[in-house]
Design an enzyme around this catalytic site. Sequence first.
Site, PDB file in Angstrom:
ATOM      1  N   GLY A 123       0.836  -1.202   0.000  1.00  0.00           N
ATOM      2  CA  GLY A 123       0.000   0.000   0.000  1.00  0.00           C
ATOM      3  C   GLY A 123       0.866   1.245   0.000  1.00  0.00           C
ATOM      4  CG  ASN A 124      -0.111   4.709  -1.562  1.00  0.00           C
ATOM      5  OD1 ASN A 124      -0.834   5.525  -1.018  1.00  0.00           O
ATOM      6  ND2 ASN A 124      -0.454   4.112  -2.701  1.00  0.00           N
ATOM      7  NE  ARG A 125       3.576   8.205   5.423  1.00  0.00           N
ATOM      8  CZ  ARG A 125       4.439   9.165   5.714  1.00  0.00           C
ATOM      9  NH1 ARG A 125       5.666   9.108   5.276  1.00  0.00           N
ATOM     10  NH2 ARG A 125       4.058  10.203   6.435  1.00  0.00           N
ATOM     11  CB  ALA A 163      -1.607   7.516  -3.846  1.00  0.00           C
TER      12      ALA A 163
END
Length: 401
Positions: free
Chosen positions: A217-219, A284
Amino acid sequence: MHADQLSGKKIILGVTGGIAAYKACWLTRELIKRGAEVKVVMTPSALQFVQPLTFSSLSKNEVVVNIFPDNQNNGTSMKTWHIDLVRWADLMIIAPCTVNTAAKIAAGISDNALLTVVLALRSPLLIAPAADIDMYENKITQKNFRTLEDMGYSIVKAEKGELASGLEGGGRMADINKIADAAEVILLGYKRDLHNKKVLVTAGPTNEDIDPVRFIGNRSSGKMGYNIAKAAYLRGAEVTLISGPVSESIYPEVKVISIRTAEEMKKAVDAEMVNNDILIMAAAVADYKPIKISDRKLKKEDNLDMIKLTQTEDILSTLKVSGKKVIGFALETDNETENARKKLKNKLLDMIVLNSLKDKNSGFEHNTNKITVIHKNGEQIDFPLESKFRAANRIISEILK
Ligand code: CTP
């Protein structure tokens, strides 16, 4: 929350006699929390639900209830308090606004202090109606609200839900945060310039599963995309939000399509694109995903090198549309503008919004952002660090330019 939101703004809050009057206490707090100064005016019926002391304690200002002040020395001193008040204000909000008060405003009646203020008002007026379902949906009521809108007043429509009577349906006063957001849009000088437009927004990260427990995943928190969806709705658009897994909340009028993976997001965007005029791709999206999702939990002993990655499809680059506005985002750490310009060109975008990670209060998870907008024609505008809601409104105005 960011102090720039309503900082220095002067707001008259009109409270009328409905059960939602208790929520006006929370609204007072919220407006003050966002930096505004609030002065409350109540109708005599509002006193049946909440005491003026509650509002004077919260607002730290005297609450107006009577047209004629008690201490008028038998008429020997003149006090044009309503004129002073309207000259002081940048905005008036009536929340809750009963159907009775709405009808009186539409008819130009001024038989209480609140209505006197409305008639003398020089600043914009924002109305948040509340009533039980039958009173709210009554033809005369609906006609009165239409009349108020035609007069140029702004209305934050009541929402559907459980009502104080126990009935279900339309008439519940809009959420106080939505009312405060609507106030902000008006005070920033924006109009309903997205009226009759359909806007598709993507937000949040995508999660690419490794096994039943883990994912890549990402932030991304989704805050930027959610704020764009809110601003677009408040400026009159019909909004669809395709959202990755985030914990943000959105107004009930926004259609939400929840997805987890880049592939699901691509499917949703492709399907929704035909129905929309503008795509704002704030999500994102993960660039890589595991080639294979393990159907059992991987163990420490498993060789983690076995997780082979492959690229996800680029949603913007594979978009098949014409005659629609497409806006992308870029999050860069180096050669920011140069990279953003490349993405604008390669992805055939109308506009790109560059988020910088260089400012410590900007980007992921923050409530503030510092954005740069680059148009297809090369024009570039750098905006200051500000709340994501303000940045969202800037983005919309740039799209409409
Ligand atoms: N985007 C997309 N599909 C992907 C990846 C990104 O549509 N699979 C979109 C994003 O939503 C954003 C824009 O493309 O609007 C740019 O995303 P970004 O991650 O900054 O750029 P990438 O093209 O992925 O390039 P890189 O990560 O190498 O900087």
